[in-house]
Write a protein that holds these residues in place. Sequence first.
Motif, PDB file in Angstrom:
ATOM      1  N   LEU A 185       0.821  -1.220   0.000  1.00  0.00           N
ATOM      2  CA  LEU A 185       0.000   0.000   0.000  1.00  0.00           C
ATOM      3  C   LEU A 185       0.853   1.267   0.000  1.00  0.00           C
ATOM      4  O   LEU A 185       0.414   2.300  -0.506  1.00  0.00           O
ATOM      5  N   ASP A 186       2.057   1.201   0.541  1.00  0.00           N
ATOM      6  CA  ASP A 186       2.950   2.362   0.450  1.00  0.00           C
ATOM      7  C   ASP A 186       3.335   2.619  -0.999  1.00  0.00           C
ATOM      8  O   ASP A 186       3.433   3.767  -1.443  1.00  0.00           O
ATOM      9  N   GLY A 187       3.560   1.545  -1.748  1.00  0.00           N
ATOM     10  CA  GLY A 187       3.864   1.694  -3.167  1.00  0.00           C
ATOM     11  C   GLY A 187       2.671   2.163  -3.968  1.00  0.00           C
ATOM     12  O   GLY A 187       2.826   2.846  -4.995  1.00  0.00           O
ATOM     13  N   LEU A 188       1.471   1.825  -3.527  1.00  0.00           N
ATOM     14  CA  LEU A 188       0.265   2.279  -4.226  1.00  0.00           C
ATOM     15  C   LEU A 188       0.182   3.795  -4.230  1.00  0.00           C
ATOM     16  O   LEU A 188      -0.189   4.399  -5.247  1.00  0.00           O
ATOM     17  N   ASN A 189       0.521   4.436  -3.122  1.00  0.00           N
ATOM     18  CA  ASN A 189       0.503   5.901  -3.104  1.00  0.00           C
ATOM     19  C   ASN A 189       1.465   6.477  -4.147  1.00  0.00           C
ATOM     20  O   ASN A 189       1.148   7.454  -4.829  1.00  0.00           O
ATOM     21  N   LEU A 190       2.645   5.862  -4.288  1.00  0.00           N
ATOM     22  CA  LEU A 190       3.625   6.346  -5.256  1.00  0.00           C
ATOM     23  C   LEU A 190       3.141   6.140  -6.689  1.00  0.00           C
ATOM     24  O   LEU A 190       3.224   7.048  -7.522  1.00  0.00           O
ATOM     25  N   SER A 191       2.648   4.942  -6.995  1.00  0.00           N
ATOM     26  CA  SER A 191       2.222   4.681  -8.374  1.00  0.00           C
ATOM     27  C   SER A 191       0.969   5.477  -8.720  1.00  0.00           C
ATOM     28  O   SER A 191       0.817   5.946  -9.857  1.00  0.00           O
ATOM     29  N   GLU A 209      11.273  -5.332   3.649  1.00  0.00           N
ATOM     30  CA  GLU A 209      10.096  -5.742   2.890  1.00  0.00           C
ATOM     31  C   GLU A 209       9.634  -4.641   1.933  1.00  0.00           C
ATOM     32  O   GLU A 209       9.106  -4.923   0.858  1.00  0.00           O
ATOM     33  N   GLY A 210       9.805  -3.372   2.336  1.00  0.00           N
ATOM     34  CA  GLY A 210       9.486  -2.265   1.443  1.00  0.00           C
ATOM     35  C   GLY A 210      10.718  -1.614   0.854  1.00  0.00           C
ATOM     36  O   GLY A 210      10.705  -1.158  -0.286  1.00  0.00           O
ATOM     37  N   GLY A 211      11.803  -1.606   1.621  1.00  0.00           N
ATOM     38  CA  GLY A 211      13.013  -0.913   1.186  1.00  0.00           C
ATOM     39  C   GLY A 211      13.636  -1.472  -0.068  1.00  0.00           C
ATOM     40  O   GLY A 211      14.302  -0.751  -0.814  1.00  0.00           O
ATOM     41  N   HIS A 212      13.404  -2.769  -0.345  1.00  0.00           N
ATOM     42  CA  HIS A 212      14.050  -3.372  -1.509  1.00  0.00           C
ATOM     43  C   HIS A 212      13.404  -2.952  -2.823  1.00  0.00           C
ATOM     44  O   HIS A 212      13.961  -3.231  -3.889  1.00  0.00           O
ATOM     45  N   TRP A 213      12.243  -2.274  -2.776  1.00  0.00           N
ATOM     46  CA  TRP A 213      11.590  -1.907  -4.044  1.00  0.00           C
ATOM     47  C   TRP A 213      10.983  -0.508  -4.060  1.00  0.00           C
ATOM     48  O   TRP A 213      10.828   0.086  -5.137  1.00  0.00           O
ATOM     49  N   LEU A 214      10.646   0.054  -2.923  1.00  0.00           N
ATOM     50  CA  LEU A 214       9.965   1.348  -2.920  1.00  0.00           C
ATOM     51  C   LEU A 214      10.821   2.467  -3.497  1.00  0.00           C
ATOM     52  O   LEU A 214      10.291   3.424  -4.080  1.00  0.00           O
ATOM     53  N   GLY A 215      12.138   2.368  -3.362  1.00  0.00           N
ATOM     54  CA  GLY A 215      13.007   3.389  -3.940  1.00  0.00           C
ATOM     55  C   GLY A 215      12.839   3.506  -5.447  1.00  0.00           C
ATOM     56  O   GLY A 215      12.876   4.605  -6.007  1.00  0.00           O
TER      57      GLY A 215
END
Length: 380
Positions: A311-317, A360-366
Amino acid sequence: MKFIIAAALLFPSIALATGIAATPKSATANPSVSEFDIHAAERFAKLALACVGKEYPNKISHVLNSDTDVAPPRKLTPAFYGCYDWHSSVHGHWLLVRLLRTFPNASFAAQAREALRKSLTAENLKQEAAYIRGEGRASFERPYGLAWLLQLCAELRERDDDQAGEMAANLRPLEGAAVERLKNWLPKLSHPVRIGEHDQTAFGLGLMLDYARSTKNDSFAKLVTDSARKFFFNDKDCPLNYEPSGEDFLSPCLAEADVMRRVLSQKEFAKWLKEFLPQIPATPSDSETAAAKWLPVTVSPDPSDPKLAHLDGLNLSRAWMLEGIASALPPHDSRRDALTAAADEHRRAGLAAVTGAHYEGGHWLGSFAVYLTTRRGIQK
């Protein structure tokens, strides 16, 4: 003019070209998460550098045909074995290439070039190409990982230096295998996959089309364009109120609109969008804050959970898709304020979550943060 200012906040080269200072537009905005500058780039680069060579933990999607296929990730896919899974490793490498192109003299540049040199060797990439052509792997990383791979290829081809040229050449066998795989698959896909995770069709098509146009692969561009029209042109009233699902990192509705703005003319897209997303408010510019409420930001209930962190990535996309949709509308379209306001809200929430506190998020959210802040899907 307002849209140019918003772009200048995120991409300093635009500010220099237009003479607009890249300062926060609102006193309530947090500059550390709303601006994109060398400090933000360093933060994102560190996330990728910490994972592209990190083999474990690792979640592999691997078909075993015999005992000989039992091997550690670094033996199976020697270029893209880090960052928890194959696709995250691919877009972690893309992140480094993108940031080197944006900030070639940054403090992280030497380390990034070395990491890329170590991964993207001719031998490693020949083995990667052989791997995806292996028996039982027809659906491997299709379409998400393969689409990101094509973005990596396009990014390297667009860079003008010897190292990038060498790595782009090394990637050709894998690039060719990916394009071949997608060309064989798309004509057979009878219905689009409309979910908020990796298998989503609309998002993959958007990345593929940008690659095809960048590399002037006209036949592939036509196939992708025709597929998008086939799947989405007649869609109406997308159920935005059903979003998000609990593990989404992509919006099914916004991703569909984001690919169609690449396919349709401005006039055609404006008409199509009115029927597809009638929920977008047509508000005056002085109601931007209220307009953002039509699409509330999401909050991950547990950023340490690999799926709930989506869901953190959803905000970015969502932020980059909203910006892309707005960019394709006529300058005076009354929906642009609502789209831009919602994009701003999602950008702030999404970037604030890119902390690296949890792998879990750091490996892709960047990667998602860099795609947003460098406006990759809107301009090169």
